[in-house]
Scaffold this active site. Structure first.
Site, PDB file in Angstrom:
ATOM      1  N   ARG A   1      -0.337   7.022   6.967  1.00 12.67           N
ATOM      2  CA  ARG A   1      -0.235   7.030   5.501  1.00 12.67           C
ATOM      3  C   ARG A   1      -0.882   8.278   4.909  1.00 12.67           C
ATOM      4  O   ARG A   1      -0.503   8.736   3.837  1.00 12.67           O
ATOM      5  CB  ARG A   1      -0.941   5.803   4.898  1.00 12.67           C
ATOM      6  CG  ARG A   1      -0.311   4.463   5.265  1.00 12.67           C
ATOM      7  CD  ARG A   1      -0.889   3.376   4.364  1.00 12.67           C
ATOM      8  NE  ARG A   1      -0.688   2.030   4.877  1.00 12.67           N
ATOM      9  CZ  ARG A   1       0.398   1.289   4.661  1.00 12.67           C
ATOM     10  NH1 ARG A   1       1.409   1.788   3.978  1.00 12.67           N
ATOM     11  NH2 ARG A   1       0.482   0.068   5.144  1.00 12.67           N
TER      12      ARG A   1
ATOM     13  N   PHE B   1      13.119   6.607  10.855  1.00 14.73           N
ATOM     14  CA  PHE B   1      11.811   6.029  10.535  1.00 14.73           C
ATOM     15  C   PHE B   1      10.902   7.153  10.048  1.00 14.73           C
ATOM     16  O   PHE B   1      10.510   8.015  10.821  1.00 14.73           O
ATOM     17  CB  PHE B   1      11.204   5.340  11.753  1.00 14.73           C
ATOM     18  CG  PHE B   1      10.162   4.328  11.364  1.00 14.73           C
ATOM     19  CD1 PHE B   1       8.885   4.722  10.995  1.00 14.73           C
ATOM     20  CD2 PHE B   1      10.479   2.977  11.336  1.00 14.73           C
ATOM     21  CE1 PHE B   1       7.928   3.789  10.611  1.00 14.73           C
ATOM     22  CE2 PHE B   1       9.526   2.030  10.958  1.00 14.73           C
ATOM     23  CZ  PHE B   1       8.258   2.443  10.586  1.00 14.73           C
TER      24      PHE B   1
ATOM     25  N   LYS C   1       0.818  -1.199   0.000  1.00 15.80           N
ATOM     26  CA  LYS C   1       0.000   0.000   0.000  1.00 15.80           C
ATOM     27  C   LYS C   1       0.861   1.262   0.000  1.00 15.80           C
ATOM     28  O   LYS C   1       0.368   2.349  -0.297  1.00 15.80           O
ATOM     29  CB  LYS C   1      -0.876   0.038   1.273  1.00 15.80           C
ATOM     30  CG  LYS C   1      -1.829  -1.089   1.444  1.00 15.80           C
ATOM     31  CD  LYS C   1      -2.579  -0.918   2.801  1.00 15.80           C
ATOM     32  CE  LYS C   1      -2.708  -2.257   3.453  1.00 15.80           C
ATOM     33  NZ  LYS C   1      -3.236  -2.168   4.821  1.00 15.80           N
TER      34      LYS C   1
ATOM     35  N   ASP D   1      14.486  -0.042   0.872  1.00 15.71           N
ATOM     36  CA  ASP D   1      15.172  -0.131   2.156  1.00 15.71           C
ATOM     37  C   ASP D   1      16.158  -1.310   2.094  1.00 15.71           C
ATOM     38  O   ASP D   1      17.215  -1.192   1.489  1.00 15.71           O
ATOM     39  CB  ASP D   1      14.096  -0.290   3.232  1.00 15.71           C
ATOM     40  CG  ASP D   1      14.604  -0.080   4.652  1.00 15.71           C
ATOM     41  OD1 ASP D   1      15.825  -0.108   4.871  1.00 15.71           O
ATOM     42  OD2 ASP D   1      13.790   0.103   5.571  1.00 15.71           O
TER      43      ASP D   1
END
Ligand code: PRP
Ligand code: MN
Ligand code: MG
Length: 179
Positions: free
Chosen positions: A164, A151, A42, A102
């Protein structure tokens, strides 16, 4: 909602500029190709929605959903297909659209699967790249921004499925995920 965010790393305007640059480059590079943009759900959904509108040549889109992170912060190394592409990809020039590259485990798996289906070409466009975290030899062909090993959340990127919908990129406080 923002109490776990320590700072704004990239504003809406910063992101718009990056997306415009990528869209322009992709539109030039794929002018004589058969572009199929594949969004990896997503996380890439917000980037995809903006990037496809910054592309000014004919393009098709499809979606694939894989997950390796579950609800944790670190990759488990196990990638699962949750939703496959709708159609065959033979003859198409694929552009895989990701929010962040990542460890590279997710894209390594996806590229492997898609190569076996004989597309004409495969390239990767990632909004964010954390090269120092890589454990595979995956490289992106189009990179929006190299980001520090913090992060980050927002613009599609989540922590435990939240954040999100932030329109900017924020840095999550380490204490939020026990870092
Ligand atoms: C995140 C991100 C990338 C992937 C990158 O997805 O959106 O797809 O991890 O990490 P990697 O290079 O170490 O594989 P996630 O699995 O969290 O699913 P999501 O997109 O639904 O958030
Ligand atoms: Mn993802
Ligand atoms: Mg995630």
């Amino acid at each position: 909602m923002l109490e776990q965010i320590s700072k704004v790393l990239y504003s809406q305007e910063d992101l718009q500029n990056v997306v415009a640059r990528l869209g322009k480059q992709i539109s030039e590079d794929y002018r004589d190709k058969n572009l199929l943009m594949i969004s990896i759900l997503k996380g890439s959904v917000v980037f995809m929605a903006d990037l496809m509108r910054a592309v000014t040549i004919p393009a098709r889109i499809d979606f694939m959903s894989v997950s390796s992170y579950g609800s944790g912060v670190k990759t488990s190394g196990v990638v699962r297909i949750l939703k496959d592409l709708d159609k065959p990809i033979e003859g198409y020039d694929l552009l895989i659209v990701e929010d962040i590259l990542d460890s590279g485990m997710t894209l390594d798996y996806i590229v492997g699967i898609l190569k076996a289906r004989n597309p004409r070409s495969i390239r990767i466009c990632t909004l964010f790249d954390k090269p120092e975290r890589r454990v595979t030899d995956i490289k992106a062909d189009y990179v929006g921004l190299q980001v520090p090993d913090e992060f980050i959340v927002g613009y599609g990127l989540d922590f435990d499925e939240v954040y999100r919908n932030l329109p900017f990129i924020g840095v999550l406080k380490p204490e939020a995920y026990g870092g």
